[in-house]
Design a protein around this motif. Structure first.
Motif, PDB file in Angstrom:
ATOM      1  N   LEU A 118      41.878 -29.666 -29.906  1.00 29.49           N
ATOM      2  CA  LEU A 118      43.127 -29.413 -30.625  1.00 29.49           C
ATOM      3  C   LEU A 118      44.136 -30.531 -30.399  1.00 29.49           C
ATOM      4  O   LEU A 118      44.908 -30.889 -31.292  1.00 29.49           O
ATOM      5  N   ILE A 119      44.153 -31.091 -29.177  1.00 28.91           N
ATOM      6  CA  ILE A 119      45.041 -32.234 -28.924  1.00 28.91           C
ATOM      7  C   ILE A 119      44.688 -33.351 -29.903  1.00 28.91           C
ATOM      8  O   ILE A 119      45.547 -33.923 -30.576  1.00 28.91           O
ATOM      9  N   LEU A 120      43.386 -33.622 -30.003  1.00 31.92           N
ATOM     10  CA  LEU A 120      42.961 -34.765 -30.815  1.00 31.92           C
ATOM     11  C   LEU A 120      43.206 -34.540 -32.304  1.00 31.92           C
ATOM     12  O   LEU A 120      43.655 -35.445 -33.004  1.00 31.92           O
ATOM     13  N   THR A 121      42.927 -33.339 -32.801  1.00 34.08           N
ATOM     14  CA  THR A 121      43.191 -33.115 -34.228  1.00 34.08           C
ATOM     15  C   THR A 121      44.697 -33.074 -34.490  1.00 34.08           C
ATOM     16  O   THR A 121      45.159 -33.512 -35.540  1.00 34.08           O
ATOM     17  N   GLY A 122      45.457 -32.560 -33.517  1.00 31.64           N
ATOM     18  CA  GLY A 122      46.918 -32.581 -33.654  1.00 31.64           C
ATOM     19  C   GLY A 122      47.406 -34.017 -33.764  1.00 31.64           C
ATOM     20  O   GLY A 122      48.247 -34.348 -34.611  1.00 31.64           O
ATOM     21  N   LEU A 123      46.864 -34.900 -32.927  1.00 35.82           N
ATOM     22  CA  LEU A 123      47.233 -36.315 -32.990  1.00 35.82           C
ATOM     23  C   LEU A 123      46.851 -36.904 -34.345  1.00 35.82           C
ATOM     24  O   LEU A 123      47.595 -37.705 -34.922  1.00 35.82           O
ATOM     25  N   ALA A 124      45.680 -36.487 -34.859  1.00 33.80           N
ATOM     26  CA  ALA A 124      45.197 -37.036 -36.131  1.00 33.80           C
ATOM     27  C   ALA A 124      46.179 -36.727 -37.259  1.00 33.80           C
ATOM     28  O   ALA A 124      46.438 -37.565 -38.121  1.00 33.80           O
ATOM     29  N   VAL A 125      46.720 -35.524 -37.234  1.00 34.15           N
ATOM     30  CA  VAL A 125      47.662 -35.151 -38.293  1.00 34.15           C
ATOM     31  C   VAL A 125      49.022 -35.823 -38.043  1.00 34.15           C
ATOM     32  O   VAL A 125      49.638 -36.380 -38.959  1.00 34.15           O
ATOM     33  N   ALA A 126      49.468 -35.792 -36.782  1.00 38.97           N
ATOM     34  CA  ALA A 126      50.783 -36.344 -36.444  1.00 38.97           C
ATOM     35  C   ALA A 126      50.834 -37.842 -36.727  1.00 38.97           C
ATOM     36  O   ALA A 126      51.826 -38.367 -37.238  1.00 38.97           O
ATOM     37  N   PHE A 127      49.747 -38.532 -36.417  1.00 38.33           N
ATOM     38  CA  PHE A 127      49.734 -39.981 -36.573  1.00 38.33           C
ATOM     39  C   PHE A 127      49.911 -40.368 -38.041  1.00 38.33           C
ATOM     40  O   PHE A 127      50.740 -41.207 -38.389  1.00 38.33           O
ATOM     41  N   ALA A 128      49.128 -39.716 -38.917  1.00 36.40           N
ATOM     42  CA  ALA A 128      49.241 -40.019 -40.342  1.00 36.40           C
ATOM     43  C   ALA A 128      50.635 -39.678 -40.845  1.00 36.40           C
ATOM     44  O   ALA A 128      51.211 -40.375 -41.676  1.00 36.40           O
TER      45      ALA A 128
END
Lengths: 349, 513
Positions: free
Chosen positions: A63-73
């Motif tokens: 969840l950390i990583l997918t959260g980062l994926a959305v936040a980064f974009a």
């Protein structure tokens, strides 16, 4: 102005979580359950002993990583709905390498992780490129890419990785993230080294966004494409790069699942939801790397703790889904909370 | 004497700053009353107090001799106060009528919107005040001047007796400005009263009856326009003598810095707007481009700076071909650009002033090393620029969005001039700024010229062109049709040339042989 924004960035999620829990309690009361018992069960289910703690961390990792994926974009003004598909291809690629390559761990494991990240990045590249060059909206393309990822991956598992079976072989031990000492520490939960990778990724995202010229350009493009172009930045390149890096984070999330939690990949009847939960995590985490970690931990704990609620408190697990939905609702309607905070402050003065 | 509106001894504080201190403005019925002040003097705050957006700490507001308490804009509306905003509040895909009735839709007995009735009312209002607005046009299809008249109609439709115009001419062409002045005259003849927020002294002299001056949040006083003159108003506003005639020595043109040969450029709709243009700018001279808006000036600048592609022709800077290079390559070849639209191109409004100061240089040392930004160096530079160019901001960390237009512009000019480019392109550099800021910016341009830089100035203000340029290139229909010296021409002659008149056929040859 800046301090105000920072204050809201912290206060809005915190208040949203509290409101979500309060309304959740009211729902439990009105349906004849004891909310205190329910929440105690939720807490114990998430943090009650070392085993559940391990499982909570295990759930938090992707969840950390997918959260980062959305936040980064989002920092570049892009809405990455495609984390889901990026997770799936990352998972597949990592497991594939874990199955077919024969190498010592020091090469095998990094290679498998890297390939997972690369696959996710590739899955982000295409929507990014279409957006940058042709102006095709990334939401549409990423949604379609999710389905392509899901069904292609299922077909590859059935026809390439296995002979019409639904689950692949287990990956070689040399590609596994499983950790004997973490497991022994947590009564053999499925927690694995991936959590350190996820935390490191959060640090990397923060560093890229806040401290590098890449982040400076990505944010500038997100805020104002015209001014970015005027100042000599390559707008197309930045949009594409942003989606690729977002895909890399989501691909890593898939690799964590494939190399850590499950050690294999199975045919999926539907989406993993890790990518979609990532949207909620990013939203709750105010698109900030540190916020994303905390939000992922909260979601991981809620989802893990939910399992304990029916047995100890007789509360159905669906209640946790309701609470999560409420929290998202309150964050999304943050305008109300901002208004209330400002009102409150005004009266203080 | 009955006043339409009186604001007496108004004081409004914000944390750490007194925005309005003891300001009094009394608007007589049927007059046009100017509210004059520099950018950031507190004009908008005062009007927001009147409009109910802010509550004053002290002071009294009276409407028609009755004390009122305006706590929100609806109350202001009910009291007959209407605001014509500088940035229009219109729904682009809607028609004029739909926009005007928005929020106050007339209904028939079946509770359906009665658009026909509204249309008739709006047509009648438009005819009565000579606004010439077509109620059925879509907002996206009409000119900026027409959109502004829709805003005026909106306030009239809501029954406004007092109209507040917030810097209405900042977005208009000279022609539209004179139309607006006529409209304001006809409004007061019909018994309306007007407050005109502005810092353009010429407009005040032209249409206003009285003028209230505020400076740095203080009320300075109210004067009758017929008893005063531009110089006095300027010094009241700025608090010192203002020099209208820009002081400068004779230009000493050196080598060719910019040379454009037979340039063709199409705009985004593929319409050719620059059609075989020739232009030279030498080191140590300011070339002013005069022309009516839409004759290819924007496309010319975009082509030079790399924001638009050229179809054919050549653009050379220091004898190097730069046409169709990327904006970064062009910037690095020694061009600075003060863009016409500072919000769209000039600034990333959500970045701090500091981050905006390094918009073209962030990737170079010392602002970054190995792709890692050095914020200490960035903000050190920003503080230098802020000090040198008198950018009034709480700090270098303040978002650009929070600054007034004049200070945003000074930050852009500081950034561009500080890079010390060989060619500086200044497009409408003083648009919307007050006389103090204009004077400052002109001085900076001339300083750069005297350092041997080439400067290309594009402006729709003939005053500015005449005052600052060493040579004037008149643009008409995508070409430079004449090169004249400001001391050898008049505004009338320029006006004719800009309209494409051939009176000066003998001077039509271009300037590089």
């Amino acid at each position: 102005m800046t301090t105000n924004n920072k204050m809201f960035g912290i206060l809005v999620p915190v208040i949203s979580v509290l409101l979500g829990l309060i309304v959740g309690a009211i729902i439990m009361l009105s349906s004849g359950h004891n909310p205190i018992k329910g929440y105690v069960a939720l807490w114990n289910g998430a943090f009650g002993d070392m085993y559940t703690l391990g499982e909570t961390v295990r759930r938090t990792t992707p969840l950390i990583l997918t959260g980062l994926a959305v936040a980064f974009a989002f920092k570049t003004g892009l809405f990455n709905i495609g984390a889901e598909g990026q997770v799936i291809v990352g998972w597949l690629a990592a497991v594939w390498i874990g199955l077919v390559v024969d190498a010592p761990m020091i090469i095998h494991l990094p290679l498998a992780i890297f390939t997972g990240a690369l696959a996710g990045g590739l899955w982000g590249f295409l929507p990014g490129l279409l957006k940058a060059k042709l102006g095709v909206h990334e939401v549409i393309v990423t949604i379609m890419m999710n389905y392509i990822a899901l069904y292609t991956t299922n077909e590859i598992i059935r026809s390439v990785l296995t002979d019409q079976k639904t689950t692949s072989e287990a990956i070689s031990a040399t590609a596994s993230l499983a950790s004997a000492w973490l497991q022994s520490l947590t009564f053999y939960s499925r927690v694995h080294y991936g959590i350190f990778i996820a935390l490191f990724a959060a640090f990397i995202m923060w560093f890229i966004i806040q401290r590098t010229t890449y982040g400076y350009e990505l944010k500038a493009v997100g805020f104002n494409q015209h001014a970015s172009n005027y100042s000599g930045m390559n707008v197309s390149k930045n949009i594409t790069l942003s989606m690729v890096l977002a895909g890399v984070f989501a691909g890593l999330a898939g690799a964590m699942e494939g190399l850590g939690t499950y050690g294999s990949i199975s045919v999926m009847s539907g989406f993993t939801n890790l990518g979609f939960d990532g949207i909620a995590v990013a939203l709750l985490g105010s698109n900030h790397a540190f916020g994303v970690v905390l939000a992922a931990l909260l979601f991981g704990a809620l989802k893990e703790g939910a399992g304990e609620m029916p047995t100890s408190a007789g509360v159905p697990t669906e209640l946790v889904d309701i609470i999560i939905a409420l929290i998202i609702f309150f964050v999304a309607s943050s305008y109300m909370i901002r208004w209330a905070i400002l009102r409150f402050k005004k009266e203080e003065n | 004497m009955e006043y339409a509106i009186e604001m007496l001894n108004i004081r409004k504080e914000f944390p750490g700053i007194v925005a309005n201190d003891n300001i009094t403005i009394q608007l007589k019925k049927g007059e046009i009353h100017a509210l004059l002040g520099e950018n950031g003097a507190g004009k908008s705050t005062l009007m927001n107090v009147l409009f109910g957006l802010y509550q004053p700490e002290k002071g009294e507001i009276r409407v028609k001799d009755k004390t009122v308490n305006i706590t929100n804009p609806n109350i202001a509306n009910d009291l007959g106060i209407g605001m014509v905003h500088q940035h229009f509040m219109l729904v682009e895909p809607f028609t004029v009528t739909q926009n005007i009735v928005l929020g106050k839709e007339p209904t028939n007995k079946f509770a359906m919107i009665d658009i026909a009735k509204a249309r008739k009312e709006i047509q009648a209002l438009s005819d009565r005040y000579g606004l010439m607005v077509d109620p059925d046009s879509k907002i996206s299809d009409i000119s900026v001047g027409m959109q502004q008249r829709v805003e005026i109609l909106k306030t009239l439709y809501r029954g406004a007796e007092v109209l507040i115009f917030d810097e209405p001419t900042a977005v208009l062409t000279p022609q539209e400005i004179s139309e607006l002045m006529d409209i304001m005259q006809s409004l007061v003849q019909e018994g309306k009263s007007i407050i005109l927020i502005t810092h353009k002294l010429k407009e005040i002299m032209e249409v206003c009856d009285r003028c209230t001056v505020i400076r740095k949040g203080q009320g300075i006083g109210t004067v009758n326009v017929s008893d005063t003159n531009v110089t006095e108003l300027a010094s009241l506003m700025v608090g010192r003598e203002v020099n209208f005639k820009t002081e400068k020595s004779e230009a000493k043109p050196g080598d060719n810095v910019l040379s454009i040969d037979n340039l063709f450029v199409k705009d985004t709709r593929k319409v050719e707007l620059v059609k075989g243009l020739n232009l030279d700018v030498h080191a140590g001279e300011i070339v002013g481009i005069a022309g009516v808006d839409g004759n290819g000036q924007s496309e010319l600048i975009e082509a030079i700076t790399g924001l638009a592609k050229t179809s054919s022709g050549s653009i050379k800077v220091n004898n190097k071909e730069i046409s169709n290079l990327s904006p970064r390559k062009i910037t690095e070849s020694g061009i600075g650009h003060i863009p016409q639209d500072r919000h769209k191109y000039g600034l990333v409004l959500d970045y701090s002033i500091g981050e905006n100061i390094v918009l073209q240089t962030y990737y170079k040392k010392p602002y970054s090393k190995a792709k890692v930004l050095n914020y200490n160096e960035i903000f050190r530079k920003a503080k230098d620029v802020i000090n040198e160019y008198d950018v009034r901001t709480p700090s270098a960390y303040t978002k650009a969005r929070a600054l007034s237009g004049g200070n945003q512009q000074k930050a852009i000019i500081g950034r561009e001039v500080d890079r010390s480019p060989d060619l500086l392109i200044a497009a409408q550099p003083t648009r919307g700024l007050d006389v103090g800021a204009i004077e400052f910016i002109h001085k900076k341009l001339i300083e750069e010229r005297d350092k041997g830089k080439a400067i290309l100035l594009v402006s729709f203000e003939l005053d500015e062109i005449m005052n600052v340029s060493d040579r004037i290139a008149v643009m008409f229909d995508g070409k430079v049709v004449a090169n004249v010296k400001p001391e050898e021409t008049t505004e009338q002659e320029l006006g004719l040339l800009m309209a494409g008149s051939q009176v000066k056929a003998g001077e039509n040859s271009h300037d590089h042989e």
